[in-house]
Design a protein around this motif. Structure first.
Motif, PDB file in Angstrom:
ATOM      1  N   VAL A 220      27.683  57.087  50.950  1.00 25.34           N
ATOM      2  CA  VAL A 220      29.057  57.267  51.438  1.00 25.34           C
ATOM      3  C   VAL A 220      29.601  55.971  52.027  1.00 25.34           C
ATOM      4  N   ILE A 221      28.795  55.297  52.834  1.00 22.08           N
ATOM      5  CA  ILE A 221      29.247  54.063  53.480  1.00 22.08           C
ATOM      6  C   ILE A 221      29.513  52.968  52.445  1.00 22.08           C
ATOM      7  N   ALA A 222      28.601  52.803  51.495  1.00 19.11           N
ATOM      8  CA  ALA A 222      28.738  51.727  50.503  1.00 19.11           C
ATOM      9  C   ALA A 222      29.956  51.916  49.613  1.00 19.11           C
ATOM     10  N   THR A 223      30.308  53.171  49.316  1.00 16.72           N
ATOM     11  CA  THR A 223      31.401  53.424  48.369  1.00 16.72           C
ATOM     12  C   THR A 223      32.735  53.728  49.032  1.00 16.72           C
ATOM     13  N   ASN A 224      32.743  53.958  50.349  1.00 18.01           N
ATOM     14  CA  ASN A 224      33.989  54.314  51.017  1.00 18.01           C
ATOM     15  C   ASN A 224      34.340  53.423  52.210  1.00 18.01           C
ATOM     16  N   PHE A 225      33.363  52.702  52.725  1.00 24.63           N
ATOM     17  CA  PHE A 225      33.630  51.878  53.892  1.00 24.63           C
ATOM     18  C   PHE A 225      33.436  50.396  53.629  1.00 24.63           C
ATOM     19  N   SER A 226      33.168  50.032  52.383  1.00 30.41           N
ATOM     20  CA  SER A 226      33.105  48.611  52.025  1.00 30.41           C
ATOM     21  C   SER A 226      34.519  48.146  51.694  1.00 30.41           C
ATOM     22  N   VAL A 227      35.384  48.240  52.700  1.00 28.08           N
ATOM     23  CA  VAL A 227      36.800  47.961  52.484  1.00 28.08           C
ATOM     24  C   VAL A 227      37.021  46.467  52.299  1.00 28.08           C
ATOM     25  N   VAL A 228      38.142  46.129  51.658  1.00 27.06           N
ATOM     26  CA  VAL A 228      38.439  44.716  51.443  1.00 27.06           C
ATOM     27  C   VAL A 228      38.870  44.094  52.760  1.00 27.06           C
ATOM     28  N   SER A 229      38.674  42.797  52.878  1.00 28.23           N
ATOM     29  CA  SER A 229      38.927  42.092  54.128  1.00 28.23           C
ATOM     30  C   SER A 229      40.410  41.817  54.321  1.00 28.23           C
ATOM     31  N   ILE A 230      40.758  41.501  55.562  1.00 26.73           N
ATOM     32  CA  ILE A 230      42.138  41.127  55.875  1.00 26.73           C
ATOM     33  C   ILE A 230      42.587  39.911  55.052  1.00 26.73           C
ATOM     34  N   PRO A 231      41.767  38.849  54.941  1.00 33.59           N
ATOM     35  CA  PRO A 231      42.187  37.724  54.095  1.00 33.59           C
ATOM     36  C   PRO A 231      42.449  38.134  52.651  1.00 33.59           C
ATOM     37  N   PHE A 232      41.647  39.077  52.129  1.00 30.87           N
ATOM     38  CA  PHE A 232      41.855  39.475  50.742  1.00 30.87           C
ATOM     39  C   PHE A 232      43.156  40.267  50.584  1.00 30.87           C
ATOM     40  N   VAL A 233      43.485  41.105  51.548  1.00 27.98           N
ATOM     41  CA  VAL A 233      44.758  41.837  51.475  1.00 27.98           C
ATOM     42  C   VAL A 233      45.919  40.857  51.514  1.00 27.98           C
ATOM     43  N   LEU A 234      45.809  39.838  52.370  1.00 22.55           N
ATOM     44  CA  LEU A 234      46.845  38.810  52.426  1.00 22.55           C
ATOM     45  C   LEU A 234      46.955  38.085  51.089  1.00 22.55           C
ATOM     46  N   LEU A 235      45.817  37.731  50.513  1.00 19.44           N
ATOM     47  CA  LEU A 235      45.812  37.061  49.214  1.00 19.44           C
ATOM     48  C   LEU A 235      46.429  37.960  48.145  1.00 19.44           C
ATOM     49  N   THR A 236      46.094  39.245  48.174  1.00 17.58           N
ATOM     50  CA  THR A 236      46.649  40.199  47.221  1.00 17.58           C
ATOM     51  C   THR A 236      48.168  40.227  47.318  1.00 17.58           C
ATOM     52  N   ALA A 237      48.685  40.283  48.539  1.00 17.63           N
ATOM     53  CA  ALA A 237      50.137  40.304  48.734  1.00 17.63           C
ATOM     54  C   ALA A 237      50.780  39.024  48.218  1.00 17.63           C
ATOM     55  N   GLN A 238      50.117  37.890  48.443  1.00 18.78           N
ATOM     56  CA  GLN A 238      50.663  36.609  47.990  1.00 18.78           C
ATOM     57  C   GLN A 238      50.734  36.536  46.461  1.00 18.78           C
ATOM     58  N   VAL A 239      49.627  36.877  45.800  1.00 17.03           N
ATOM     59  CA  VAL A 239      49.575  36.776  44.337  1.00 17.03           C
ATOM     60  C   VAL A 239      50.500  37.801  43.680  1.00 17.03           C
ATOM     61  N   ALA A 240      50.596  38.990  44.265  1.00 20.47           N
ATOM     62  CA  ALA A 240      51.470  40.023  43.700  1.00 20.47           C
ATOM     63  C   ALA A 240      52.945  39.721  43.922  1.00 20.47           C
ATOM     64  N   GLY A 241      53.240  38.796  44.825  1.00 23.74           N
ATOM     65  CA  GLY A 241      54.630  38.438  45.090  1.00 23.74           C
ATOM     66  C   GLY A 241      55.310  39.353  46.093  1.00 23.74           C
ATOM     67  N   ILE A 242      54.527  39.989  46.971  1.00 26.82           N
ATOM     68  CA  ILE A 242      55.101  40.871  47.997  1.00 26.82           C
ATOM     69  C   ILE A 242      54.583  40.473  49.380  1.00 26.82           C
ATOM     70  N   GLU A 243      54.460  39.179  49.628  1.00 23.84           N
ATOM     71  CA  GLU A 243      53.910  38.715  50.892  1.00 23.84           C
ATOM     72  C   GLU A 243      54.749  39.184  52.078  1.00 23.84           C
ATOM     73  N   SER A 244      56.064  39.356  51.869  1.00 24.20           N
ATOM     74  CA  SER A 244      56.932  39.826  52.946  1.00 24.20           C
ATOM     75  C   SER A 244      56.622  41.269  53.345  1.00 24.20           C
ATOM     76  N   HIS A 245      55.865  41.987  52.497  1.00 26.97           N
ATOM     77  CA  HIS A 245      55.481  43.368  52.791  1.00 26.97           C
ATOM     78  C   HIS A 245      53.972  43.474  53.049  1.00 26.97           C
ATOM     79  N   PHE A 246      53.385  42.384  53.562  1.00 23.47           N
ATOM     80  CA  PHE A 246      51.952  42.370  53.841  1.00 23.47           C
ATOM     81  C   PHE A 246      51.551  43.473  54.822  1.00 23.47           C
TER      82      PHE A 246
END
Length: 457
Positions: A220-246
């Motif tokens: 359960v922990i490995a498949t549900n709590f291995s969440v992505v990091s804050i830097p990765f969410v920021l990177l995702t927003a930047q690459v997707a072109g929605i950084e203003s909605h981070f």
């Protein structure tokens, strides 16, 4: 004398250096990784600002930086893994550079060849084009290298000086009631939250083998709590072109991941796992706070104990440097090559588009624009979680960008990293079970992201 008074006297006896490490280093980590603020009319964190400044400084030389690392990674893979093992073990840093599986070596070599072809623009279009080689090995790799690299350097300030122990102890009771998991799992989640999902998988596997987690808890922990990091969410927003909605993207991820963590373990395949311990061990974990001691006092004592054992800030940066080196030379060549191969299949064949045909009607029925281009992004994250974000970056409609970026950070199971790590671990979970969990998480995440997207845009 009461337990609280005794605890207070112990705290008073702690040297200023220990308090400085606990409070000063942890505060730096919080400010660098966790505190959002507005910069150039958009919300970001200090790590994002520093990354942007380095990107501007490097400029057009980014391809030299990234392709050079991929070539070096391939060279190391050949020297340490294609030569006799007796010879390789005598080489410096052999414990770091000898791959655990031949697939990692193959992917690193492919990465070195394909990135070199992309750098010199020599070879077929499906390798060196903007949609494939340039995107994977230069554009995205450059952003990831800088963001994750700086994150690795300074992550110990957030993880090694007592902050995680303090927060984890405070949240133990809530974690146990809400998720039916040991409070200790809070630390795994926080380490993943501020570091990377692979860190949480490694931590979970280690604690399962030590007898702290049962098979059910570790799965359960490995498949549900291995969440992505804050830097990765920021990177995702930047690459997707929605950084203003981070912030909106991050808040959506937290809500969806909590909901998935509550629902998914109650459904097959996770509901079929038993509370059995690795190798027939007995349960070792006891998280009860001592009678008469407040949870805050206990959390403080555990944080102080960690701060006492913590290294100097300079040693922490050295530790972060080696972590960065490991990711640059061992993990990233394989991960970006899986991304490159996925992009090549997506851009130069109709395989994924054909498979995604039924999802086009679903997206159109939900009034999601650019449905035909976005449809593969609903399931392609199983191979690499960043590809839906890359697809989002090629679109023009913000609602579609938001949905695909949201899937990137909530599906969690992807074979470029976490799925392979779980399969290589002692956690008793199969590839078909991982795919089933991915499907369940997608089925929960997608409709919620659609609703939030329509509310925002």
């Amino acid at each position: 004398m009461t337990v609280q008074q005794s605890s207070s006297q112990k705290e008073a006896a702690i040297s200023p250096i220990i308090w400085l490490k606990l409070l000063g280093c942890s505060l730096f980590g919080v400010l660098f990784f966790l505190v959002p603020f507005q910069y150039n009319n958009s919300w970001t964190i200090s790590l994002g600002v520093v990354t942007s400044l380095f990107t501007q400084m490097i400029g057009d030389n980014m391809k030299v930086f990234t392709c050079g690392i991929f070539f070096l990674g391939a060279l190391i893979a050949v020297i340490y893994n294609l030569t006799p093992r007796s010879f390789a073990k005598k080489l410096p840093l052999s414990e770091k550079f000898i791959a655990a599986h031949w697939l990692w070596t193959l992917l690193a070599i492919i990465g070195g060849v394909a990135s070199s072809m992309t750098f010199f623009q020599v070879g077929p279009d499906w390798v060196i084009s903007k949609e494939t080689g340039i995107t994977a090995y230069i554009d995205v790799a450059g952003a990831i290298f800088l963001l994750i690299g700086l994150g690795c350097l300074f992550l110990p300030f957030l993880t090694d000086y007592g902050l995680l122990d303090f927060i984890g102890t405070l949240l133990q009771k809530a974690f146990q009631k809400l998720f039916n998991l040991p409070g200790r799992a809070t630390i795994d989640t926080l380490a993943s939250w501020v570091g990377s999902s692979s860190i949480a998988v490694v931590m979970t596997d280690y604690q399962y083998k030590q007898g702290y987690y049962s098979a059910r808890e570790s799965a359960v922990i490995a498949t549900n709590f291995s969440v992505v990091s804050i830097p990765f969410v920021l990177l995702t927003a930047q690459v997707a072109g929605i950084e203003s909605h981070f912030l909106q993207l991050y808040a959506s991820m937290i809500f969806i991941c909590v909901l998935c963590a509550i629902v998914t373990p109650k459904l097959p395949p996770l509901s079929g796992f038993k509370d059995e311990y690795c190798g027939g061990q007995e349960k070792k974990l006891n998280e009860d706070v001592e009678s008469g001691e407040s949870r805050v006092a206990c959390a403080t004592q555990r944080a102080i104990a960690t701060a006492k054992k913590a290294p100097s800030p300079l040693s922490s940066i050295k530790k972060g440097f080696w972590s960065m080196t490991d990711i640059y030379l061992m993990m990233m060549p394989a991960a970006m090559t899986i991304e490159f191969l996925t992009l090549s299949v997506y851009s130069h064949t109709s395989i994924l588009q054909t498979l995604s045909y039924p999802f086009i009607f679903l997206l159109e029925a939900l009034n999601i624009p650019e449905a035909e281009m976005a449809a593969p992004g609903l399931f392609i994250g199983l191979l690499d979680q960043f590809v839906p974000t890359i697809i989002a970056g090629s679109l023009s409609e913000p609602i579609t960008k938001f949905i695909l970026a949201g899937l990137s950070v909530t599906q969690l199971i992807f074979f470029a990293e976490t799925a392979i790590l779980i399969m290589r671990s002692a956690i008793p979970i199969t590839i078909t079970q991982l795919i089933a969990i991915f499907a369940i998480r997608t089925a929960i995440s997608f409709p919620i992201l659609v609703v939030i997207g329509h509310m925002l845009f």
